[in-house]
Design a protein around this motif. Structure first.
Motif, PDB file in Angstrom:
ATOM      1  N   PHE A 288       9.807  -8.222  31.221  1.00 17.32           N
ATOM      2  CA  PHE A 288       9.126  -7.068  30.642  1.00 17.32           C
ATOM      3  C   PHE A 288       7.979  -7.505  29.754  1.00 17.32           C
ATOM      4  O   PHE A 288       6.866  -6.950  29.833  1.00 17.32           O
ATOM      5  N   VAL A 289       8.203  -8.491  28.881  1.00 16.91           N
ATOM      6  CA  VAL A 289       7.163  -8.944  27.958  1.00 16.91           C
ATOM      7  C   VAL A 289       5.964  -9.472  28.726  1.00 16.91           C
ATOM      8  O   VAL A 289       4.807  -9.203  28.377  1.00 16.91           O
ATOM      9  N   GLU A 290       6.223 -10.202  29.796  1.00 19.39           N
ATOM     10  CA  GLU A 290       5.132 -10.747  30.610  1.00 19.39           C
ATOM     11  C   GLU A 290       4.309  -9.623  31.243  1.00 19.39           C
ATOM     12  O   GLU A 290       3.076  -9.643  31.199  1.00 19.39           O
ATOM     13  N   VAL A 291       5.013  -8.631  31.795  1.00 20.77           N
ATOM     14  CA  VAL A 291       4.328  -7.513  32.438  1.00 20.77           C
ATOM     15  C   VAL A 291       3.595  -6.669  31.398  1.00 20.77           C
ATOM     16  O   VAL A 291       2.433  -6.293  31.582  1.00 20.77           O
ATOM     17  N   TRP A 292       4.272  -6.373  30.274  1.00 20.81           N
ATOM     18  CA  TRP A 292       3.671  -5.514  29.251  1.00 20.81           C
ATOM     19  C   TRP A 292       2.412  -6.148  28.672  1.00 20.81           C
ATOM     20  O   TRP A 292       1.430  -5.457  28.393  1.00 20.81           O
ATOM     21  N   GLU A 293       2.423  -7.457  28.506  1.00 19.49           N
ATOM     22  CA  GLU A 293       1.253  -8.142  27.960  1.00 19.49           C
ATOM     23  C   GLU A 293       0.048  -7.959  28.874  1.00 19.49           C
ATOM     24  O   GLU A 293      -1.074  -7.728  28.416  1.00 19.49           O
ATOM     25  N   ARG A 294       0.272  -8.045  30.166  1.00 17.13           N
ATOM     26  CA  ARG A 294      -0.827  -7.841  31.118  1.00 17.13           C
ATOM     27  C   ARG A 294      -1.301  -6.384  31.077  1.00 17.13           C
ATOM     28  O   ARG A 294      -2.508  -6.113  31.112  1.00 17.13           O
ATOM     29  N   LEU A 295      -0.364  -5.447  30.975  1.00 17.92           N
ATOM     30  CA  LEU A 295      -0.733  -4.037  30.953  1.00 17.92           C
ATOM     31  C   LEU A 295      -1.536  -3.674  29.711  1.00 17.92           C
ATOM     32  O   LEU A 295      -2.516  -2.924  29.792  1.00 17.92           O
ATOM     33  N   VAL A 296      -1.123  -4.179  28.538  1.00 19.57           N
ATOM     34  CA  VAL A 296      -1.854  -3.814  27.321  1.00 19.57           C
ATOM     35  C   VAL A 296      -3.237  -4.459  27.299  1.00 19.57           C
ATOM     36  O   VAL A 296      -4.189  -3.878  26.770  1.00 19.57           O
TER      37      VAL A 296
END
Length: 267
Positions: free
Chosen positions: A99-107
């Protein structure tokens, strides 16, 4: 696929705010009272009003000043943005890492969209930020389907599943949330580098320019078309279309610190 997945619903406070804002008689004091029910959301709005998107000589100090500065439409969008992260239950440390990896890309993508909107005009920055974030809500829905830690997919498998299912899942989730059709259109067309719906720079163009730069920043070796081959790029006029030596917009590179400041408000 088995019909057993529980798709996420928006938090009650978000639904209450959206419902209230749909009433033309809604006033700032009434909205302040409503938002004050959620101290975490109040703090987020205060923090957001002081970020790089809103440069003012006097920093707002009260929730009333914040809402007056942002405007009701922006409060609605920011509330939606910050609701998204809380919707997807993390069942284990393995879930959290993905989740953290994906969320970082999204933000990073969403913050780039917002900054491009501020610099280029045509679209409100918060509108671009929310559209960019919602465009990949399906990738979070894919991750939430893995409730058993023993079934957590590898990063490679997870991204393959996202490529296959994230758009269709995202459309289903946004229809459930009853958001504007424009956001659903962005889901369907994000990553379509050759899309050219009109001669004017539009919302999907900002999202695709931001997606290109977010991917390139996180993985300079990623297989991407040249920036000058993107349909969205051809809607930019000099000097806004100047390209740096590494193939990115000079405009983005010049404001990368501001982009990361906006991203910090979304983490």
């Amino acid at each position: 696929m088995q019909g057993q997945e529980q798709l996420p619903s928006l938090p009650t406070i978000t639904l209450d705010i959206r419902r209230a804002l749909s009433d033309e008689r809604m006033t700032v004091p009434a909205l302040v009272r409503l938002v004050s029910r959620d101290p975490a959301l109040s703090a987020i709005l205060m923090k957001h009003a002081s970020c790089a998107l809103y440069r003012h000589a006097l920093v707002p100090k009260t929730l009333h000043e914040v809402i007056t500065l942002l405007g009701m439409a922006e409060v609605d969008r920011i509330t939606m943005v910050h609701s998204i992260r809380s919707l997807f239950t993390l069942h284990s440390a393995a879930h959290k890492r993905l989740f953290v990896e994906v969320w970082e890309r999204l933000v990073l993508k969403a913050s780039t969209s917002a900054m491009l909107a501020r610099l280029l005009g045509h679209v409100a920055p918060e509108h671009a930020l929310l559209a960019s974030l919602l465009s990949e809500v399906g990738t979070l829905a894919v991750l939430s389907a893995f409730k058993d830690e023993a079934q957590i997919p590898s990063g490679e498998l997870y991204y393959k599943l996202c490529r296959e299912y994230s758009k269709s899942l995202g459309v289903i989730v946004l229809k459930k949330w009853a958001v504007d059709d424009e956001y659903i259109g962005v889901i369907r067309n994000a990553g379509n580098w050759s899309l050219c719906e009109s001669r004017e720079l539009g919302l999907i163009d900002l999202v695709n320019l931001a997606l290109f730069h977010a991917i390139k920043e996180q993985n300079p070796q990623a297989e991407l078309p040249l920036l000058v081959e993107l349909a969205a790029y051809h809607k930019l006029l000099p000097p806004l279309n100047f390209v740096s030596a590494n193939g990115e917009l000079e405009l983005v590179l010049a404001h990368r610190a501001d982009i990361h400041e906006i991203a910090a408000t979304l983490r």
